[in-house]
Enzyme design. Structure first.
Site, PDB file in Angstrom:
ATOM      1  N   GLY A 186      71.097  90.867  21.422  1.00 33.55           N
ATOM      2  CA  GLY A 186      71.092  91.240  20.006  1.00 33.55           C
ATOM      3  C   GLY A 186      72.278  92.105  19.654  1.00 33.55           C
ATOM      4  O   GLY A 186      73.211  92.291  20.444  1.00 33.55           O
ATOM      5  N   GLY A 187      72.249  92.654  18.423  1.00 30.93           N
ATOM      6  CA  GLY A 187      73.372  93.432  17.932  1.00 30.93           C
ATOM      7  C   GLY A 187      73.562  94.746  18.660  1.00 30.93           C
ATOM      8  O   GLY A 187      74.631  95.337  18.600  1.00 30.93           O
TER       9      GLY A 187
ATOM     10  N   ASP B 221      61.515 100.698  11.614  1.00 31.09           N
ATOM     11  CA  ASP B 221      61.992  99.313  11.731  1.00 31.09           C
ATOM     12  C   ASP B 221      60.855  98.408  12.195  1.00 31.09           C
ATOM     13  O   ASP B 221      61.005  97.610  13.118  1.00 31.09           O
ATOM     14  CB  ASP B 221      63.169  99.238  12.705  1.00 31.09           C
ATOM     15  CG  ASP B 221      63.938  97.919  12.572  1.00 31.09           C
ATOM     16  OD1 ASP B 221      63.779  97.242  11.534  1.00 31.09           O
ATOM     17  OD2 ASP B 221      64.685  97.573  13.495  1.00 31.09           O
TER      18      ASP B 221
ATOM     19  N   LYS C   1      67.448  97.344  29.250  1.00 28.12           N
ATOM     20  CA  LYS C   1      68.236  97.207  28.023  1.00 28.12           C
ATOM     21  C   LYS C   1      69.598  97.858  28.240  1.00 28.12           C
ATOM     22  O   LYS C   1      69.709  99.071  28.403  1.00 28.12           O
ATOM     23  CB  LYS C   1      67.495  97.867  26.857  1.00 28.12           C
ATOM     24  CG  LYS C   1      68.261  97.845  25.537  1.00 28.12           C
ATOM     25  CD  LYS C   1      67.442  98.554  24.455  1.00 28.12           C
ATOM     26  CE  LYS C   1      68.210  98.675  23.160  1.00 28.12           C
ATOM     27  NZ  LYS C   1      67.458  99.428  22.139  1.00 28.12           N
TER      28      LYS C   1
ATOM     29  N   GLY D 107      67.198  88.541  26.670  1.00 28.55           N
ATOM     30  CA  GLY D 107      67.330  88.879  25.247  1.00 28.55           C
ATOM     31  C   GLY D 107      68.736  89.339  24.952  1.00 28.55           C
ATOM     32  O   GLY D 107      69.420  89.926  25.795  1.00 28.55           O
TER      33      GLY D 107
ATOM     34  N   GLY E 193      72.843  95.186  22.072  1.00 26.16           N
ATOM     35  CA  GLY E 193      73.060  95.038  23.493  1.00 26.16           C
ATOM     36  C   GLY E 193      72.340  93.843  24.083  1.00 26.16           C
ATOM     37  O   GLY E 193      71.886  92.944  23.377  1.00 26.16           O
TER      38      GLY E 193
ATOM     39  N   VAL F 238      69.375  92.464  27.106  1.00 28.51           N
ATOM     40  CA  VAL F 238      68.195  92.845  27.887  1.00 28.51           C
ATOM     41  C   VAL F 238      68.110  91.931  29.107  1.00 28.51           C
ATOM     42  O   VAL F 238      68.167  90.703  28.981  1.00 28.51           O
ATOM     43  CB  VAL F 238      66.903  92.741  27.059  1.00 28.51           C
ATOM     44  CG1 VAL F 238      65.704  93.172  27.899  1.00 28.51           C
ATOM     45  CG2 VAL F 238      66.997  93.603  25.810  1.00 28.51           C
TER      46      VAL F 238
END
Length: 754
Positions: free
Chosen positions: A437-438, A553, A456, A435, A440, A442
């Site tokens: 994303g913004g 969220d 993570k 994974g 970091g 994974v």
């Protein structure tokens, strides 16, 4: 004789032209035309790029490798495509362009009217993709959001961020943290990018900030300053501001193995071929010991390491002998050794007398001295490493976390060492990335006991933001629920903090809903169970734990599914603990467009009903298989929540439902869940049910069916009018819609359209 000459000429022409034409496909070979330009102004132009015909890589009518040298400027500018200025091209597969900043400015006309000026930017390059490691997406403003779109793996890709501030004193130079400036990382493999920016309130409440601006930019060249907020429309118009952005380039449409089987393979002699993990095509590179252009015939030539003492470690220049792809060091006749600086040449002649005892004594003393020095150096190094790890532990919030966890069960959280996680991930091998994303990356990891975990690794942040990281750890440590991704521990000794979670192997609910093959597996009963699992988690967070936790969220991307399709809620980075004496918290607005509670956006007062609204959007996603925000839909349908409420109001629910789940056996349950979702999406938080009521209702629907949720239709009509009159479309909740005056008819099964 003439016939013989013509035949010979034909053979020569065929021999020359065959490498360049194969069927209908132009095959770019390595010999360039003699008239090819190699520079334009201050920019070098390496093949496969070029200016003149015959000087650039051309296949399948792709002109992305063709440049134009515009000599109307001084110095001349190198142009690609639709007026994209090229600043640099490297054979390492990087292309730097000068990209204009997009802006959204507000100013008063001479008659006192509020005028708006918008400038968007786009880079229409399908062949090249924006670099995720060299660029970052930035938005600047005090009521601003940036929306970044493109195509990734042939599918549309969207991301963005938003920033707010009420006072210039809240903004600090160099801090792009959501107050006056926000930035997010970008993934690999995104092409045809577009950036646009907008304002929440037309800058009416922030007169010191007349414009919003946004742009992707090379990380190393950008720094935020407070003065950026005061720049107005005249500044942007008069300066024509452009910033460098780095794109990745490659050649061909296939992998190395497939391309090698065809005659249009671009990598020449003495080169290696590299597949692009996230992009179509491949790249060529000269082998070690060779240099030059790997795309040209004989472009990679041997480097003579013996000509430069810095490129070899031979004891003397005359001991160095160059070979293809490297060099050898040889001792002259009468000497032995490796002829290197570390293993020098030694004469073969023996001394007539060797004072063995003296030599042994001196040698022993030297060895003892060296051992002593080594031990002292080793101990000093260990102390320095320990000191550095203690410093990083403090900066990453370790002391604060210990303080907050004091008095709790010692087994509640495990602190891992750097070595533990490096070994588990094979030193963070890219193969183990699951994974990105913004916040970091994974990694999948395997612990010594063969337990598979998800690690993570956050992006490097300002030490002042360590409290947010500690907040996520603290929130997760208080949660004991089978439908929450379990936090196993953390590591705070590295430059960036790391969290270790249980590994969930079946992906996110978002992926299952928006991938056709995965979605076909999600039956109605499975979707209903997933909704109930998530509702139980939120009810647990709101009612069982003390102090109460608000997730803040909730979205389909933060709902994982295990092998049995049991829902697992994750990502508590934005969550807040609510003190017992407070029913609401005044906070900076955080969340994701399309899921944000409109009341929370307007007031900044966070309550448990904010989670209820976000969960309502997830329910609509389960019913419709549509994304919460989509630019592919019309303006009135862009926001899924408002699109859904409009269809409910018109009695045309069937028009928006996922046809895969609609049948005679599911109609009644679907209508009941739709009514429940409508209740969750009420504009005013007080009119929404609690998550405990939502959980009970879903349990009733799942087990034996129930009466539709008892919505206040009069209140629903009032909410629609408030939305129409008070909020013009931007993101979550406040999306504009053309709702008419007819209320949804609860007695009409799903509606048939009209």
């Amino acid at each position: 004789m003439e016939h013989s000459s013509n035949t010979l000429l034909t053979i020569v022409l065929l021999w020359v032209l065959t490498p360049f034409v194969l069927g209908d496909e132009v095959v770019p070979r390595q010999v360039l035309k003699p008239y090819c330009s190699h520079t334009c102004g201050n920019v070098s132009i390496p093949y496969p790029f070029g200016i003149e015909d015959g000087c650039y890589y051309f296949v399948d009518n792709n002109y992305d490798y063709k440049f134009v040298c515009n000599d109307t400027y001084t110095p001349p500018r190198l142009i690609l495509g639709r007026n994209l200025e090229v600043l640099k091209v490297s054979l390492e597969g990087e292309l730097t362009i000068n990209n204009p900043v997009c802006y959204d400015c507000y100013h008063n006309s001479s008659q006192g009217q509020l005028l708006k000026t918008i400038f968007w930017s786009w880079v229409n390059l399908a062949t090249f993709t924006i670099s995720s490691t060299k660029n970052v997406l930035v938005a600047i403003g005090c009521d601003t959001n940036v929306w970044f779109t493109g195509f990734r793996h042939g599918r549309p890709y969207y991301t963005g961020c938003m920033t707010q501030c009420a006072n210039l004193n809240d903004v600090a130079d160099g801090a792009c943290n959501g107050i006056g400036c926000c930035q997010i990382a970008l993934p690999e493999g995104v092409s045809n990018i577009t950036t646009n920016v907008s304002s929440f309130s037309n800058h009416r409440f922030v007169p010191f900030n007349p414009c919003s601006s946004a742009f992707p930019v090379e990380i190393e060249t950008f720094k935020f300053y407070q003065r950026n907020l005061s720049q107005d429309l005249n500044y942007y118009r008069s300066n024509e501001i452009k910033l460098p952005v780095i794109f990745n380039w490659k050649v061909g449409r296939n992998s190395c193995s497939v391309a090698k089987a065809h005659r249009n393979y671009m990598c020449t002699e003495n080169t290696d071929c590299y597949d692009s993990e996230y992009e179509v095509g491949y790249r060529c590179k000269c082998k070690d010991g060779y240099s030059g252009n790997p795309y040209l015939s004989q472009g990679c030539t041997d480097v003579d390491e013996c000509k430069n003492n810095d490129t070899n470690d031979c004891e003397k220049p005359e001991y160095c002998f160059n070979i293809n792809g490297g060099y050898n060091c040889h001792c002259p006749e009468g000497y032995h050794g490796n002829a290197t600086m570390t293993d020098r040449c030694v004469s073969n002649r023996k001394a007539w007398f060797t004072p063995v005892l003296v030599t042994a004594g001196i040698g022993g003393g030297i060895i003892a001295l060296l051992l002593t020095v080594f031990l002292l150096h080793w101990q000093h190094g260990k102390k320095e490493i320990k000191k550095m790890r203690e410093k990083l532990f403090r900066e990453n919030g370790g002391m604060l976390l210990h303080q907050k966890l004091s008095g709790q069960d010692d087994d509640i959280l495990k602190f891992f060492t750097i070595e533990d996680l490096e070994k588990a991930t094979d030193n963070y091998n890219n193969v183990n990335i699951i994974g990105r994303g913004g916040f970091g990356i994974v990694y999948k990891g395997t612990m010594p006991n063969n337990q598979v975990v998800a690690i993570k690794k956050s992006i490097k942040v300002d030490p002042k933001q360590a409290e947010q990281f500690v907040n996520e750890v603290l929130v997760l440590s208080k949660i004991n629920n089978r439908n929450v991704v379990k936090l196993l521990g953390c590591c705070l000794e590295d430059e960036v903090p790391l969290l270790v979670y249980e590994f969930i192997s079946n992906g996110t609910l978002y992926e299952h809903l928006h991938e056709a093959v995965c979605a076909s597996i999600l039956t109605w009963s499975m979707r209903l169970k997933i909704a109930l699992d998530v509702a139980d988690v939120l009810s647990y967070l709101h009612n069982t734990i003390s102090p109460q936790i608000i997730h803040r969220d909730m979205k389909s991307m933060n709902i994982m599914l295990d092998e049995s399709y049991t829902a697992k809620v994750t990502d508590f980075g934005a969550s807040r603990l609510v003190p017992l004496d407070q029913g609401q918290l005044a906070t900076m607005v955080l969340g994701t467009w399309g899921y944000l509670d409109p009341e929370y956006m307007q007031t900044s007062d966070l309550t448990e009903k904010s989670d209820v609204y976000s969960f309502g959007v997830v329910l609509v996603e389960l019913l419709t298989r549509k994304k919460a925000i989509s630019n592919d839909r019309s303006e009135t349908e862009k926001c899924l929540a408002m699109h859904f409420l409009l269809k409910m109001k018109e009695g045309r629910l069937l028009d928006i439902l996922d046809k895969n789940i609609v049948n005679d056996g599911t109609i009644e349950q679907i209508q009941q869940v739709a009514n429940l979702a409508k209740g969750c999406l009420m504009l005013k938080g007080d009119d929404r049910p609690t998550m405990k009521e939502v959980s009970i209702e879903l349990e009733t629907i799942k087990s034996k069916g129930s009466h539709p949720w008892n919505n206040n239709d009069a209140q629903f009509e009032e909410d629609c009018q408030l939305l129409l009159g008070g909020n013009s479309g931007s993101g979550a909740g406040g999306c504009s819609s053309g709702i008419d005056s007819d209320l949804y008819n609860p007695h009409s099964p799903l509606g048939s359209g009209r």
